[in-house]
Design an enzyme around this catalytic site. Structure first.
Site, short mmCIF file in Angstrom:
data_model
loop_
_atom_site.label_atom_id
_atom_site.label_comp_id
_atom_site.label_asym_id
_atom_site.label_seq_id
_atom_site.Cartn_x
_atom_site.Cartn_y
_atom_site.Cartn_z
CB THR A 25 -2.09 4.06 -4.65
OG1 THR A 25 -0.86 4.30 -5.32
CG2 THR A 25 -3.24 4.59 -5.49
CD GLN A 101 6.28 4.45 -5.09
OE1 GLN A 101 5.06 4.50 -5.12
NE2 GLN A 101 6.94 3.31 -4.92
CG HIS A 181 6.61 2.62 -8.15
ND1 HIS A 181 6.97 1.30 -8.02
CD2 HIS A 181 5.28 2.68 -7.91
CE1 HIS A 181 5.90 0.59 -7.71
NE2 HIS A 181 4.85 1.41 -7.63
CG ASN A 184 4.49 -3.34 -6.90
OD1 ASN A 184 5.09 -4.37 -6.60
ND2 ASN A 184 4.08 -2.46 -6.01
CE1 TYR A 186 1.12 0.20 -11.91
CE2 TYR A 186 2.46 -0.11 -9.95
CZ TYR A 186 1.22 -0.08 -10.56
OH TYR A 186 0.09 -0.36 -9.84
NE ARG A 233 8.17 -0.43 -2.34
CZ ARG A 233 6.98 -0.79 -1.89
NH1 ARG A 233 5.90 -0.49 -2.58
NH2 ARG A 233 6.85 -1.40 -0.72
CG ASN A 241 -0.03 -4.04 -11.87
OD1 ASN A 241 -1.25 -4.14 -11.93
ND2 ASN A 241 0.58 -3.25 -11.00
N GLY A 330 3.30 -1.26 5.15
CA GLY A 330 2.26 -0.65 4.34
C GLY A 330 0.91 -0.68 5.02
NE ARG A 331 -0.87 -5.66 3.34
CZ ARG A 331 -0.68 -6.92 2.97
NH1 ARG A 331 -1.68 -7.62 2.48
NH2 ARG A 331 0.51 -7.48 3.07
C1 LIG Z 1 -3.88 0.31 -0.59
C2 LIG Z 1 -2.51 0.01 -1.12
C3 LIG Z 1 -1.88 0.91 -1.97
C4 LIG Z 1 -0.57 0.67 -2.43
N1 LIG Z 1 0.03 1.62 -3.21
C5 LIG Z 1 1.33 1.48 -3.55
C6 LIG Z 1 2.03 2.53 -4.23
O1 LIG Z 1 1.48 3.61 -4.49
N2 LIG Z 1 3.32 2.30 -4.57
C7 LIG Z 1 3.96 1.12 -4.28
O2 LIG Z 1 5.14 0.98 -4.59
N3 LIG Z 1 3.33 0.14 -3.59
C8 LIG Z 1 2.05 0.29 -3.22
N4 LIG Z 1 1.43 -0.69 -2.48
C9 LIG Z 1 2.23 -1.82 -1.98
C10 LIG Z 1 2.73 -1.51 -0.56
O3 LIG Z 1 3.66 -0.43 -0.57
C11 LIG Z 1 3.42 -2.72 0.08
O4 LIG Z 1 4.47 -3.13 -0.76
C12 LIG Z 1 2.48 -3.90 0.30
O5 LIG Z 1 1.28 -3.47 0.93
C13 LIG Z 1 3.14 -4.96 1.18
O6 LIG Z 1 3.55 -4.41 2.42
P1 LIG Z 1 2.69 -4.62 3.78
O7 LIG Z 1 2.55 -6.11 3.95
O8 LIG Z 1 3.49 -3.99 4.87
O9 LIG Z 1 1.36 -3.98 3.57
C14 LIG Z 1 0.10 -0.50 -2.05
C15 LIG Z 1 -0.54 -1.42 -1.21
C16 LIG Z 1 -1.81 -1.18 -0.74
C17 LIG Z 1 -2.46 -2.17 0.20
#
Ligand SMILES: Cc1cc2nc3c(=O)[nH]c(=O)nc-3n(C[C@H](O)[C@H](O)[C@H](O)COP(=O)(O)O)c2cc1C
Length: 373
Positions: A25, A101, A181, A184, A186, A233, A241, A330-331
């Site tokens: 997001t 998603q 989704h 987390n 939701y 997911r 949350n 992700g990051r």
């Molecule tokens: C800025 C940001 C936005 C995220 N938005 C979503 C999202 O829209 N949907 C979701 O399922 N997870 C979201 N996440 C979680 C990531 O998909 C991921 O699970 C989490 O960052 C851990 O993975 P990583 O260590 O590779 O970053 C978000 C994480 C971050 C940092």
């Protein structure tokens, strides 16, 4: 054993590599409309030899009621479908694949974001101890979520229908598939868990009842677009949350056993606390992901197994060696549009700037550098 950089057939999706961009997001869609800048951002990460073998879009609201954060995109109306076409065309133009998603936040919302300023909806009228994001004067601001109301039994078919409609719209917008989704904390996760679901009807109480809405949603979407274009997911132990469950292992085992016949494209497991410790524990003992996968396979489930949370190259290699099929980052993808190339070459990685994660414009979004060729 496959390596990260080998192709994979994932349901109906033919992927060039096993490197997946996790859903992220970014709050850059004012009025819930996908923009040109978003299309640029996704296209930068879409060439599968440098970027992702599969992109999972940022979470996208299936209805106005499904929204819980400022400036997140939607997929419930025609203008949104048209807006998303720029993204899907840009991704496909460089040979990439992208799924959308599908998101309903449930109680993780605020009256300012709801139709008519109404309370957000939830399985039960229990406020989540968590924050959401509003944007005021162009700046992201974290605020407490509003007290929700419990969904009536006769509203639940409408929620299923909203998911089905959103999946149809996603295909119309050119996406290669959808990811539901249910992680987390939701709406679908709120129904699954004993902490947020205290209903007395057929959708609360036993594991079978708490899993009912998710299973109905998955069945409806698979009927609509074909199971081979659908991912799911889950985050069995995350506390994100305010997600709380007394016994996650039997809950998620039951869910996956029920979903095995749908021949889904993939299952996407967040291991541990989302964005936090991988060994986070909820319930009486450490969650056993290998046992979960084994139970799913024993029930005839064929979906590819995708893992996520704090993966780097070494951890990804060991997950593939242990039987995972896909790894979502992700990051690292926020800061490295050419993450696949950097992982393959062992190159240094750009660092993501947290200040520009949520909201804003091109800064910290489309201005991260790729390696020059
Ligand atoms: C800025 C940001 C936005 C995220 N938005 C979503 C999202 O829209 N949907 C979701 O399922 N997870 C979201 N996440 C979680 C990531 O998909 C991921 O699970 C989490 O960052 C851990 O993975 P990583 O260590 O590779 O970053 C978000 C994480 C971050 C940092």
């Amino acid at each position: 054993m496959a390596t990260l950089f080998e192709p994979a057939q994932v349901g109906q999706l033919s992927l060039a590599t096993r490197v997946v961009m996790a859903p992220l997001t970014r709050n850059r869609a004012p009025g819930a409309l996908p923009t040109e800048l978003m299309a640029t951002y996704y296209a930068q990460r879409a060439d599968p030899h440098n970027g992702a073998g599969l992109i999972i879009s940022e979470a996208t609201a299936i209805s106005h009621q499904a929204q819980g954060y400022a400036d997140v995109p939607g997929i419930w109306n025609d203008e949104q479908v048209q807006g998303w076409k720029r993204t899907t065309q840009g991704v496909h133009a460089v040979g990439g694949k992208i799924v959308l998603q599908l998101w309903h936040v449930g109680r993780v919302s605020h009256v300012d974001l709801q139709p008519g300023g109404q309370p957000p909806v939830a399985p039960s009228a229990i406020t989540a101890k968590t924050k959401t994001v509003l944007i005021k004067n162009g700046l992201a601001e974290f605020v407490d979520t509003s007290a929700p109301r419990a969904l009536a039994l006769d509203e639940l078919p409408g929620i299923v229908q909203d998911y089905r409609h959103a999946a149809r719209n996603a295909i119309a917008a050119g996406f290669d598939g959808v990811e539901v989704h249910a992680a987390n904390g939701y709406l679908l996760d709120q129904f699954l868990r004993s902490g947020s679901n205290q209903r007395q009807d057929a959708y609360g109480g036993s594991i079978e009842n708490r899993a009912r809405l998710l299973i109905e949603v998955m069945q409806a979407i698979a009927d609509e677009i074909g199971g081979g274009k659908v991912g799911l997911r889950l985050s069995p132990v995350t506390p994100a949350n305010d997600a709380v469950d007394a016994l996650p292992q039997p809950l998620f085992t039951y869910v996956l056993q029920q979903l095995a016949p749908l021949r889904l494209a993939y299952l996407h497991l967040i291991e541990g606390s989302t964005g936090g410790p991988r060994d986070y524990q909820q319930g009486p003992s450490a969650f056993d992901y290998a046992a979960l996968r084994h139970a799913y396979r024993s029930a005839g489930g064929t979906a590819a197994w995708m893992v996520n949370n704090a993966y780097d190259r070494a951890l990804a290699d060991s997950a593939l060696a242990d039987g995972a099929d896909l790894v979502a980052f992700g990051r690292l993808f926020i800061a490295n549009p050419d993450l696949t190339r950097r992982l393959r070459e062992g190159a240094a990685l750009n660092k993501p700037d947290r200040m520009t994660f949520y909201g804003g414009g091109a800064k910290g979004y489309t201005d991260y550098h790729s390696l020059s060729s």
